[in-house]
Design an enzyme around this catalytic site. Structure first.
Site, mmCIF file in Angstrom:
data_model
loop_
_atom_site.group_PDB
_atom_site.id
_atom_site.type_symbol
_atom_site.label_atom_id
_atom_site.label_comp_id
_atom_site.label_asym_id
_atom_site.label_seq_id
_atom_site.Cartn_x
_atom_site.Cartn_y
_atom_site.Cartn_z
ATOM 1 N N VAL A 197 0.994 -1.155 -0.016
ATOM 2 C CA VAL A 197 0.036 0.029 0.003
ATOM 3 C C VAL A 197 0.783 1.190 0.033
ATOM 4 C CG1 VAL A 197 -1.807 1.371 1.155
ATOM 5 C CG2 VAL A 197 -1.654 -1.235 1.263
ATOM 6 N N CYS A 198 0.701 2.074 -1.004
ATOM 7 C CA CYS A 198 1.337 3.531 -0.831
ATOM 8 C C CYS A 198 2.760 3.102 -1.147
ATOM 9 C CB CYS A 198 1.140 4.298 0.492
ATOM 10 S SG CYS A 198 1.458 5.927 0.357
ATOM 11 N N THR A 199 3.706 3.856 -0.431
ATOM 12 C CA THR A 199 5.043 3.556 -0.756
ATOM 13 C C THR A 199 5.785 2.375 -0.244
ATOM 14 O OG1 THR A 199 5.536 4.904 1.168
ATOM 15 C CG2 THR A 199 5.536 5.859 -0.747
ATOM 16 N N THR B 178 2.208 3.005 -6.882
ATOM 17 C CA THR B 178 2.633 3.778 -5.346
ATOM 18 C C THR B 178 1.887 5.168 -5.482
ATOM 19 O OG1 THR B 178 4.553 4.200 -3.983
ATOM 20 C CG2 THR B 178 4.864 5.008 -6.578
#
Length: 182
Positions: free
Chosen positions: A66-68, A86
């Site tokens: 999730v995300c970075t 990302t």
């Protein structure tokens, strides 16, 4: 999980999270979810976390981020030659791991499943639920959490946000504590 069990704090002095197990205490998992956020950069050069991610990935049914968190997957060598997503502010960084960035909210490439940002993590979880169970189960989960996105503003990506919103974001978000007149 952490390198050792116990309470963990970030540099900002947030409330502690408690790790019940050390990385070395976990030797396999069916689904690995790698979160992003503050602290990711501390692990990109190598170390026990990346070693553990690689080791876990070898036996997972699904490896997700999730995300970075996708940057951690990239630093672990799992995104080489693959397509991933990302948070938009880190899109260019994926290339340094020989990955191709996609602006999609959720990207599936083999057994890798990446989500763009925090809210896209919910989308990813529903895609994963459909893969692990079936579509009706995923829809039932979506109904249970009443996930029916209807954002009040159409500014959830740089392509849609106004220049003023992009400028405010670039300057750093600060919430005012002044009373609102009216």
């Amino acid at each position: 999980m952490a390198t050792s069990p116990g309470p963990l704090r970030n540099n900002a002095g947030s409330p502690a999270l408690t790790a019940d197990a050390a990385l070395d205490d976990i030797d396999s998992c069916d689904v690995l979810v790698v979160p992003g956020g503050p602290g990711v950069d501390d692990h990109l050069a190598g170390g026990p976390l990346l070693d553990w991610i690689r080791r876990m990935h070898d036996g997972t049914r699904w490896t997700t981020s999730v995300c970075t968190g996708s940057l951690l997957l990239g630093a672990a060598g799992l995104l080489r030659g693959r397509t991933a997503t990302t948070h938009w502010r880190s899109a260019e960084r994926l290339a340094s791991f020989a990955a191709t960035y996609s602006a999609q909210r959720v990207v599936t490439d083999g057994k890798l499943l990446t989500a763009a940002g925090v809210s896209a993590g919910i989308d990813m979880a529903l895609v994963l639920a459909a893969q692990l169970a079936d579509r009706i189960t995923a829809e039932a989960i979506q109904l249970a959490i009443e996930y029916d996105p209807q954002p009040p503003f159409d500014a959830g990506s740089p392509a849609k946000a106004s220049q003023a919103a992009r400028d405010r974001h670039a300057a750093g978000l600060r919430l005012s504590t002044r009373p609102v007149a009216g």
